[in-house]
Design an enzyme around this catalytic site. Structure first.
Site, PDB file in Angstrom:
ATOM      1  N   ASN A 171       0.794  -1.239   0.000  1.00 44.75           N
ATOM      2  CA  ASN A 171       0.000   0.000   0.000  1.00 44.75           C
ATOM      3  C   ASN A 171       0.824   1.285   0.000  1.00 44.75           C
ATOM      4  O   ASN A 171       0.368   2.308  -0.512  1.00 44.75           O
ATOM      5  CB  ASN A 171      -1.045  -0.016   1.126  1.00 44.75           C
ATOM      6  CG  ASN A 171      -0.435  -0.069   2.497  1.00 44.75           C
ATOM      7  OD1 ASN A 171       0.688  -0.528   2.667  1.00 44.75           O
ATOM      8  ND2 ASN A 171      -1.170   0.385   3.494  1.00 44.75           N
ATOM      9  N   GLU A 266       5.352  -3.490  11.928  1.00 45.18           N
ATOM     10  CA  GLU A 266       4.206  -2.582  11.750  1.00 45.18           C
ATOM     11  C   GLU A 266       3.102  -3.383  11.086  1.00 45.18           C
ATOM     12  O   GLU A 266       3.165  -3.674   9.895  1.00 45.18           O
ATOM     13  CB  GLU A 266       4.615  -1.386  10.874  1.00 45.18           C
ATOM     14  CG  GLU A 266       5.646  -0.479  11.512  1.00 45.18           C
ATOM     15  CD  GLU A 266       5.139   0.203  12.771  1.00 45.18           C
ATOM     16  OE1 GLU A 266       3.911   0.321  12.953  1.00 45.18           O
ATOM     17  OE2 GLU A 266       5.984   0.612  13.584  1.00 45.18           O
ATOM     18  N   CYS A 300      -3.231   1.234   6.606  1.00 47.41           N
ATOM     19  CA  CYS A 300      -3.268   0.655   7.947  1.00 47.41           C
ATOM     20  C   CYS A 300      -3.991   1.604   8.887  1.00 47.41           C
ATOM     21  O   CYS A 300      -4.605   1.176   9.851  1.00 47.41           O
ATOM     22  CB  CYS A 300      -1.858   0.395   8.438  1.00 47.41           C
ATOM     23  SG  CYS A 300      -0.804   1.839   8.290  1.00 47.41           S
TER      24      CYS A 300
HETATM   25  P1  NAP Z   1       1.061  -8.751   3.522  1.00 42.70           P
HETATM   26  O1  NAP Z   1       0.279  -9.580   2.591  1.00 42.70           O
HETATM   27  O2  NAP Z   1       1.200  -9.187   4.915  1.00 42.70           O
HETATM   28  O3  NAP Z   1       2.493  -8.560   2.825  1.00 42.70           O
HETATM   29  C1  NAP Z   1       3.454  -7.669   3.340  1.00 42.70           C
HETATM   30  C2  NAP Z   1       4.822  -8.059   2.814  1.00 42.70           C
HETATM   31  O4  NAP Z   1       5.178  -9.312   3.389  1.00 42.70           O
HETATM   32  C3  NAP Z   1       4.886  -8.261   1.299  1.00 42.70           C
HETATM   33  O5  NAP Z   1       6.136  -7.828   0.819  1.00 42.70           O
HETATM   34  C4  NAP Z   1       4.756  -9.769   1.168  1.00 42.70           C
HETATM   35  O6  NAP Z   1       5.312 -10.282  -0.013  1.00 42.70           O
HETATM   36  C5  NAP Z   1       5.591 -10.204   2.364  1.00 42.70           C
HETATM   37  N1  NAP Z   1       5.374 -11.573   2.786  1.00 42.70           N
HETATM   38  C6  NAP Z   1       4.299 -12.367   2.629  1.00 42.70           C
HETATM   39  N2  NAP Z   1       4.519 -13.580   3.197  1.00 42.70           N
HETATM   40  C7  NAP Z   1       5.761 -13.546   3.719  1.00 42.70           C
HETATM   41  C8  NAP Z   1       6.564 -14.468   4.430  1.00 42.70           C
HETATM   42  N3  NAP Z   1       6.122 -15.688   4.729  1.00 42.70           N
HETATM   43  N4  NAP Z   1       7.806 -14.092   4.805  1.00 42.70           N
HETATM   44  C9  NAP Z   1       8.257 -12.859   4.517  1.00 42.70           C
HETATM   45  N5  NAP Z   1       7.545 -11.928   3.865  1.00 42.70           N
HETATM   46  C10 NAP Z   1       6.297 -12.269   3.466  1.00 42.70           C
HETATM   47  O7  NAP Z   1       0.451  -7.262   3.588  1.00 42.70           O
HETATM   48  P2  NAP Z   1      -0.030  -6.345   2.387  1.00 42.70           P
HETATM   49  O8  NAP Z   1      -1.368  -6.821   1.939  1.00 42.70           O
HETATM   50  O9  NAP Z   1       1.039  -6.142   1.386  1.00 42.70           O
HETATM   51  O10 NAP Z   1      -0.185  -4.939   3.143  1.00 42.70           O
HETATM   52  C11 NAP Z   1      -1.310  -4.589   3.839  1.00 42.70           C
HETATM   53  C12 NAP Z   1      -1.146  -4.833   5.320  1.00 42.70           C
HETATM   54  O11 NAP Z   1      -0.077  -4.044   5.818  1.00 42.70           O
HETATM   55  C13 NAP Z   1      -2.363  -4.402   6.121  1.00 42.70           C
HETATM   56  O12 NAP Z   1      -2.591  -5.358   7.119  1.00 42.70           O
HETATM   57  C14 NAP Z   1      -1.936  -3.082   6.725  1.00 42.70           C
HETATM   58  O13 NAP Z   1      -2.623  -2.718   7.891  1.00 42.70           O
HETATM   59  C15 NAP Z   1      -0.487  -3.333   6.973  1.00 42.70           C
HETATM   60  N6  NAP Z   1       0.221  -2.075   7.101  1.00 42.70           N
HETATM   61  C16 NAP Z   1       0.578  -1.659   8.353  1.00 42.70           C
HETATM   62  C17 NAP Z   1       1.210  -0.428   8.528  1.00 42.70           C
HETATM   63  C18 NAP Z   1       1.570   0.057   9.899  1.00 42.70           C
HETATM   64  O14 NAP Z   1       2.173   1.102  10.018  1.00 42.70           O
HETATM   65  N7  NAP Z   1       1.223  -0.667  10.943  1.00 42.70           N
HETATM   66  C19 NAP Z   1       1.504   0.360   7.413  1.00 42.70           C
HETATM   67  C20 NAP Z   1       1.140  -0.104   6.143  1.00 42.70           C
HETATM   68  C21 NAP Z   1       0.498  -1.330   6.007  1.00 42.70           C
HETATM   69  P3  NAP Z   1       4.402 -10.672  -1.271  1.00 42.70           P
HETATM   70  O15 NAP Z   1       3.728  -9.416  -1.681  1.00 42.70           O
HETATM   71  O16 NAP Z   1       5.401 -11.174  -2.238  1.00 42.70           O
HETATM   72  O17 NAP Z   1       3.442 -11.715  -0.791  1.00 42.70           O
END
Ligand code: NAP
Length: 505
Positions: A171, A266, A300
């Site tokens: 995002n 995060e 998020c």
């Molecule tokens: P995601 O599906 O959890 O993926 C995040 C990252 O992790 C991607 O680069 C993904 O790679 C990677 N990943 C997936 N499986 C993994 C594994 N087993 N080992 C290591 N890395 C792995 O999240 P998203 O859909 O991209 O992002 C949205 C989420 O991020 C929401 O839950 C949002 O709330 C959270 N977020 C939190 C904050 C904060 O400040 N707290 C800020 C922004 C976003 P792939 O894409 O290759 O699967």
């Protein structure tokens, strides 16, 4: 649809049949792969690019180079020079801003103004690394507070851990990569970025600018490895720190896989907004609506639960519905569009499923909620007055990464706090109103990492630190705060016993 104009990027891709085939940045060299992952635009799901699907052998080689050479090279680059390089990267990002903006629009589905905002925040983040630098210092500890340490003293300094693995969500691909890079590098660490598979292009463009700016070549890499194949990378002992931003479920897996390391996590969020009876209703409705629909709720810090004090409930909800009904959904390249697509069709499926779940449990759809295309939806607001039913809904229990929120009323502050704290997330909360005694009381009781008074939650450039409690994470992202997590304490004890330095009474 993707168009990369800057000549500086020429060596990092080839174009065939309109599809850009990118290379990955392997700590000093741009490498192609034997296998590729397709990258689609959420605008129309067309394939706009391919990125290498790096094998473990390739990843292992890069890890080796970063660990053996890169972590020392960045550490031996003096601090003033590190800051100078970050400034130079910021200058280059300004120079090639159009390409970065275009990549965020086409690959991330952001509207132009959101994409410009993300590029500008990234530039700003790099330029404010001078504020991080002032937090990297140590302490002097005198020895005479304990009889066993008389005639000794220590300095407790902070030094880089070595290699930071930055795992970035879809995002805010550019900003999150830049921010993690900035605080890690200013503290003297080498950085390996694992970009999101959905929209890695902005990060690959950034990597070229990092190289161009003269950042030590072996000290930075962008490894296009699918998340599902990242376990070995995450667990590798050559990685000292993991700075992860993503969902809580992926975060748990990373924590379980990584072993003993330093973490910044995060994780998922979705925030409550509490609207008190004395709030400025028009202003609050504007900000809460924006908190729900901006970037299609894929933030998020998006608002997912609206708690409205009973005397103003009907009036406020009417105004909020009015705002949401006016959101123009469409192609993000159209300047009139207020909300673009979701990142992929499964995100829209998930939203539709969660809306259905809420309606089947007694929720009432007040506005929106229709699917307009594979990735396009209307922002939705669902009313639930029965608190027992509310607590059972997926939209209350989970983070649904889409433009949809629940709204309910409350009659006491305790009730509002209980409903807000009842979710498993604790990223941010918002309070609208002017009675500062009540607001002060609420801020004391809300279990969240950040509370925004009279605004929607928004992390922006990280000038104010943010980070979660409960399932929303560990650690803090923010200028001058995150350096704490990427630098290790080292205590150096000097023994002067018998040297006559001190003459104790
Ligand atoms: P995601 O599906 O959890 O993926 C995040 C990252 O992790 C991607 O680069 C993904 O790679 C990677 N990943 C997936 N499986 C993994 C594994 N087993 N080992 C290591 N890395 C792995 O999240 P998203 O859909 O991209 O992002 C949205 C989420 O991020 C929401 O839950 C949002 O709330 C959270 N977020 C939190 C904050 C904060 O400040 N707290 C800020 C922004 C976003 P792939 O894409 O290759 O699967």
């Amino acid at each position: 649809m993707l168009s990369v104009k800057g000549g500086v990027f020429a060596g990092i891709y080839e174009v065939s049949d309109g599809v850009y085939r990118f290379k990955a940045y392997a700590a000093g060299e741009w490498v192609s792969g034997r296998e590729f992952t397709k990258v689609r635009s959420p605008i129309d799901l067309s394939v706009i690019a391919e990125v290498p699907r790096l094998s473990w052998e390739e990843v292992d080689r890069v890890l080796d180079r970063v660990y053996r050479v890169g972590r020392w090279r960045i550490r031996d680059t003096p601090g003033w020079r590190r800051l100078e390089i970050l400034e130079r990267i910021a200058d280059l990002m300004e120079q090639y801003k159009d390409d970065l903006v275009n990549a965020l629009v086409v690959n991330g589905g952001k509207t132009r103004s959101q994409a410009v905002g993300e590029v500008e925040a990234s530039i700003d983040r790099l330029r404010r690394a001078d504020l991080d630098a002032r937090k990297i210092f140590g302490e002097y500890a005198p020895g005479d507070w304990d009889p066993t340490t008389l005639e000794t003293e220590a300095i407790v300094r902070r030094e880089p851990y070595g290699v930071v693995l930055a795992i970035v969500p879809f995002n805010y691909p550019l900003f999150d990569a830049v921010s993690k890079f900035a605080y890690s590098a200013v503290a003297g660490n080498a950085v390996i970025v694992k970009p999101p598979s959905a929209d890695p292009i902005p990060i690959l463009l950034f990597a070229k600018l990092v190289e161009e700016a003269g950042f030590p070549r072996e000290s930075f890499a962008v490894l296009t490895v699918p998340g599902a194949e990242s376990d070995r990378l995450v667990a590798d002992e050559r990685v000292h720190v993991i700075s992860f931003t993503g969902s809580s479920s992926t975060g748990k897996r990373v924590l379980a896989t990584a072993g003993i390391k330093q973490f910044i996590m995060e994780l998922g969020g979705g925030d409550p907004a509490i609207v008190l009876a004395d709030a400025d209703l028009d202003f609050a409705a504007d900000r809460v609506a924006a908190g729900i629909y901006s970037y299609a709720g894929q933030r998020c810090d998006a608002i997912k639960l609206v708690l409205v004090e009973r005397p103003i409930y009907e009036e406020f909800v009417g105004r909020l519905v009015d705002r949401l009904a006016k959101v123009r959904v469409g192609d993000p390249r159209d300047p009139d569009t207020m909300m673009g697509p979701l990142i992929d069709p499964s995100a829209a499926d998930e939203m539709m499923g969660a809306v259905e779940d809420a309606l089947s449990k007694g929720g009432r759809l007040l506005v929106g909620g229709r699917r307009l295309g594979p990735t396009y939806v209307e922002p939705a607001l669902i009313e639930v007055r029965d608190k027992g039913a509310l607590r059972q809904m997926k939209l209350y229990r989970e983070e649904v990464f889409a433009p949809v929120a629940l709204v309910t009323d409350f009659s006491t502050e305790e009730e509002a706090v209980e409903l807000a704290n009842g979710r498993k997330y604790g990223l941010d909360a918002a309070i609208f109103g002017w009675d500062m005694d009540r607001i002060r009381r609420l801020t004391r009781l809300l279990e969240f990492g950040a509370i925004y008074i009279n605004d929607m939650p928004r992390h922006g450039v990280g000038y104010y630190p943010f980070g979660g409690r409960k399932e929303s994470g560990i650690g803090r992202e923010g200028i001058a705060y995150s350096v704490e997590y990427v630098s290790a304490y080292k205590t150096i004890v000097f023994n002067f016993r018998g040297r006559g330095v001190w003459k104790y009474e």
